[in-house]
Design a protein around this motif. Structure first.
Motif, PDB file in Angstrom:
ATOM      1  N   GLN A  62      67.639  55.629  25.735  1.00  0.00           N
ATOM      2  CA  GLN A  62      67.186  54.891  26.908  1.00  0.00           C
ATOM      3  C   GLN A  62      65.721  55.218  27.201  1.00  0.00           C
ATOM      4  N   THR A  63      65.102  54.397  28.022  1.00  0.00           N
ATOM      5  CA  THR A  63      63.701  54.619  28.381  1.00  0.00           C
ATOM      6  C   THR A  63      63.586  55.973  29.091  1.00  0.00           C
ATOM      7  N   GLY A  64      62.591  56.728  28.701  1.00  0.00           N
ATOM      8  CA  GLY A  64      62.349  58.025  29.324  1.00  0.00           C
ATOM      9  C   GLY A  64      63.132  59.158  28.706  1.00  0.00           C
ATOM     10  N   SER A  65      63.832  58.890  27.577  1.00  0.00           N
ATOM     11  CA  SER A  65      64.632  59.954  26.953  1.00  0.00           C
ATOM     12  C   SER A  65      63.833  60.783  25.952  1.00  0.00           C
ATOM     13  N   GLY A  66      62.615  60.345  25.631  1.00  0.00           N
ATOM     14  CA  GLY A  66      61.756  61.140  24.739  1.00  0.00           C
ATOM     15  C   GLY A  66      61.569  60.557  23.348  1.00  0.00           C
ATOM     16  N   LYS A  67      61.767  59.245  23.200  1.00  0.00           N
ATOM     17  CA  LYS A  67      61.611  58.611  21.866  1.00  0.00           C
ATOM     18  C   LYS A  67      60.141  58.665  21.410  1.00  0.00           C
ATOM     19  N   THR A  68      59.254  58.212  22.307  1.00  0.00           N
ATOM     20  CA  THR A  68      57.828  58.176  21.936  1.00  0.00           C
ATOM     21  C   THR A  68      57.297  59.596  21.726  1.00  0.00           C
ATOM     22  N   PHE A  69      57.788  60.501  22.594  1.00  0.00           N
ATOM     23  CA  PHE A  69      57.376  61.909  22.434  1.00  0.00           C
ATOM     24  C   PHE A  69      57.773  62.409  21.053  1.00  0.00           C
ATOM     25  N   LEU A 120      62.079  67.494  33.277  1.00  0.00           N
ATOM     26  CA  LEU A 120      60.640  67.492  33.564  1.00  0.00           C
ATOM     27  C   LEU A 120      60.404  68.002  34.985  1.00  0.00           C
ATOM     28  N   ARG A 157      68.653  64.594  20.060  1.00  0.00           N
ATOM     29  CA  ARG A 157      67.641  65.444  20.692  1.00  0.00           C
ATOM     30  C   ARG A 157      67.704  65.226  22.207  1.00  0.00           C
ATOM     31  N   PRO A 168      51.419  63.919  25.384  1.00  0.00           N
ATOM     32  CA  PRO A 168      50.052  63.540  25.776  1.00  0.00           C
ATOM     33  C   PRO A 168      49.070  64.691  25.580  1.00  0.00           C
ATOM     34  N   ARG A 171      65.905  65.941  25.677  1.00  0.00           N
ATOM     35  CA  ARG A 171      64.599  66.361  26.190  1.00  0.00           C
ATOM     36  C   ARG A 171      64.788  67.343  27.343  1.00  0.00           C
ATOM     37  N   PRO A 172      63.782  68.156  27.621  1.00  0.00           N
ATOM     38  CA  PRO A 172      63.921  69.081  28.743  1.00  0.00           C
ATOM     39  C   PRO A 172      63.806  68.340  30.079  1.00  0.00           C
TER      40      PRO A 172
END
Ligand code: ADP
Ligand code: MG
Length: 671
Positions: free
Chosen positions: A409-416, A319, A314, A422, A316-317
């Motif tokens: 990596q951090t900021g790639s959209g895993k948590t999203f 930002l 996946r 949010p 992410r777009p």
């Protein structure tokens, strides 16, 4: 002669005194004068008196029928007969007076010489005889003789009369006696009647009082009667109303009865139908169960065909505020079926500035092609992503352990991807809430086939090889006391985290609350150690237990949704300050656990006898979700930015390795 006369006078006086006999009845109390009784009562009361009075009247009449005067008249008549015919009849009394006078005169006077009968003067005729001359002694004697004779005759007559009168007197006395007796009787009766009358009067008084009382009562009663009549009118009105209502109710009842009989017939037919349906339902139930088992088998086959380890990429777009990547940096070539096919390939170009051509011109970018089970370009929505994993999640209900990772990596959209964006916007809801909602809904559907499911959730993070409870509350909140991964019991395959909360959940709201709590706990931790969340693995686990009581079937499996720590490497060119050293340690721990994950997957894929689960807390905790019967999905999250190209390539390479792995045929955890 004097003594003879007094009884006669006495009798007459007596008679006159004791009478008037005619008036005697009038001395009796007159009906209706002193008594104010009713006519009938008075009649009755006075009846004997009347009768008696009548009797008395009769007697009196008898007594009075005898002429009072005749006794004297008779004397006069007798006298008249005996005296000279010249004497008028009416001269009787006068004659007697004359006789009396003569007798009177005779008594003291000297005896008169006898008179000659022929010459005797008619003394009795009331005319004085012609006085004889004193010398006519003979004549005088003759007169006296005549007078004597007359007197004798008269005496005789008077004697007779006296006799008669005495008889009459006796008779009258007798009569007076009897009348006296009768009078006494009558007086007694009168007294009695008077007493009766008084009693009657008293009774009358009483009766009057009673009448008054009764009249008063009557008044009261009449008032009452009026009230009752009024009440009766009211009641009659009410009765009419009730009767109308009754009629209406009866009409309704009849209609209801008709409807009821119709309904009863309908019920009977429905019951029959229900019996048929129940038999059919049992049959259908059997068929359905067979079909459900078949579905599960086919579903599993399908999942196996798709691969027990699947990798989705996946991207992410970009930002807002981020540099736009150069055109062609990331490409998503169509599949063999053309653009309609969901993309499964990704091409990343990397221009290496260090590599130069002999002419000095920059070297053309290097293309790196990757192929995965599915590729989601930046525009893909959360729902689109979930659609692809919904069937996999459902396998957990069928008893297959399912594990989904988000790697990158951090900021790639895993948590999203795992938890969502949010703001609580349902459009950006992540896989965890969507997966749970889906599970609850499918479990409910399976409930109609006799399956009952229960779900227990836990949420922990692994940072620097320590486990911390993200659902901790109270004093443990944010601190996350030491948690250890242990076997649930001796000889048990099941693993559990000590000190961690395992919360039963049955609806979305409860899951939302748990995610919110986990978010809070992470936020507290973030203040203590900067950006710790991206340096730790978050593991959401849902233990699913299903039971079919009717058939004695049970199934259970864990669903694990893992938001892995950032996979980025530490820049080797950085000078190591104290913060960086700590960062290096974190990174080493992360890299170690991520490479262990890779090794475990490889070992499973190669069916090696030893799988190094214990080499990291993460693989140890997920041991039961990665085994032979497990289904695994890995999201590799990629940043669209050119500056992250190196990390993106690392992630894609790691994911490709995982994608090449095939874990043996999965077996459902059935008991
Ligand atoms: P990670 O958890 O991998 O560190 P995040 O999930 O925190 O990354 O994402 C970083 C930022 O990118 C966040 O602001 C997030 O909202 C945004 N983001 C990530 N993926 C998407 C996406 N598919 N669509 C829109 N925004 C995204
Ligand atoms: Mg994150």
């Amino acid at each position: 002669m004097e003594p003879q006369r007094s009884p006669l006078l006495e009798v007459r006086g007596n008679i006159q005194l004791k009478r008037p006999p005619v008036k005697a009845p009038s001395r009796l109390p007159l009906p209706g004068t002193r008594f104010k009784r009713g006519p009938d009562q008075m009649e009755d009361a006075l009846e004997p008196e009347k009768k008696r009075t009548r009797g008395l009247d009769t007697v009196t009449k008898i007594a009075t029928s005898r002429p009072r005067a005749p006794a004297l008249t008779t004397v006069a008549q007798t006298q008249g007969q005996t005296t000279a015919p010249k004497v008028p009849k009416k001269t009787g009394p006068r004659c007697s007076t004359a006789v009396a006078t003569v007798l009177k005169n005779q008594k003291p006077g000297p005896a008169a010489p006898a008179q000659k009968p022929g010459a005797a003067a008619p003394v009795l005729g009331g005319r004085k005889p012609t006085k004889r001359p004193a010398w006519d002694l003979k004549g005088q004697l003759c007169d006296l003789n005549a007078e004597l004779k007359c007197c004798r005759e008269r005496t005789q007559t008077l004697d007779q009369e006296n006799q008669q009168l005495q008889d009459q007197l006796r008779e009258a006395q007798q009569q007076a006696k009897s009348l006296g007796a009768e009078c006494r009787t009558l007086e007694g009766e009168l007294a009695r009647v008077q007493a009766q009358a008084e009693q009657g009067q008293q009774e009358l008084g009483n009766l009057r009082a009673r009448v008054l009382e009764l009249e008063e009562q009557l008044g009261t009663q009449q008032g009452l009667v009026q009230e009752l009549q009024k009440e009766q009118l009211g009641l009659q009105e009410e009765r009419r109303g009730l009767a109308a209502r009754l009629e209406e109710q009866e009409r309704r009842l009849q209609a209801s009865e008709a409807a009821l009989s119709g309904s009863q017939a309908e019920v009977a037919s429905l019951r029959q139908e229900a019996t048929t349906q129940a038999a059919l339902l049992v049959e259908q139930g059997e068929r359905l169960h067979g079909l459900e088992m078949e579905r599960r088998r086919l579903h599993n086959q399908l999942q196996e065909l798709k691969g027990n380890i699947r990798v989705f990429c996946r991207v992410r777009p970009v930002l807002p505020g981020e540099p736009t990547p150069p055109p062609g940096f990331l490409l998503f070539p169509s599949g063999p079926g053309g653009p309609s096919d969901p993309p499964t390939r990704l091409s990343l170009s990397r221009s290496d500035e260090r590599r130069g051509t002999l002419s000095g011109a920059p070297a053309p970018p290097t293309r790196h092609d990757f192929s995965f089970d599915r590729v989601f370009p930046p525009g893909s929505g959360q729902d689109e992503v979930f659609e692809e994993i919904a069937m996999l999640v459902q396998s957990a209900l069928d008893g297959y352990p399912v594990c989904i990772f988000a790697y990158g990596q951090t900021g790639s959209g895993k948590t999203f991807t795992m938890e969502g964006g949010p703001g609580g916007d349902p459009q950006v809801e992540g896989l965890i809430p969507r997966a749970l909602r889906h599970l609850f809904s499918v479990a409910q559907e399976l409930g109609s086939q006799g399956w009952t499911y229960s779900f227990v959730a836990s949420y922990v993070e692994i940072y620097n090889e320590t486990v911390r409870d993200l659902l901790a509350t109270g004093t443990r909140k944010g601190q996350g006391g030491e948690c250890e991964i242990r076997r649930a019991g001796p000889g048990s395959e099941e693993l559990t985290v000590t000190n961690a909360r395992y919360v039963p959940v049955s609806c979305e709201k409860e899951v939302e609350a748990l995610l919110h709590l986990a978010h809070q706990n992470r936020a507290v931790a973030r203040t203590a150690q900067n950006e710790r969340s991206s340096r730790s693995h978050s593991v959401f686990q849902l233990q699913i237990s299903g039971e079919h009581a009717g058939r004695g079937l049970q199934c259970g499996a864990p669903l694990s949704l893992v938001d892995l720590a950032g996979s980025e490497r530490l820049d080797p060119g950085l000078t190591l300050g104290p913060g960086e050293r700590e960062r290096l340690r974190e990174t080493q721990a992360i890299n170690s656990s991520l490479s262990t994950l890779g090794l475990v997957i490889m070992a499973l894929s190669n069916k090696e006898s030893h799988v190094p689960y214990r080499n990291s807390k993460l693989t140890y905790l997920l041991q039961n979700s990665l085994g032979g019967s497990a289904k695994m999905l890995m999201f590799v999250n990629i940043s669209p930015l050119e500056e992250n190209v190196s990390e993106s390539l690392n992630s894609l390479r790691f994911a490709s390795k995982v994608n090449q792995c095939v874990i043996g045929t999965a077996q459902a955890n059935r008991k």
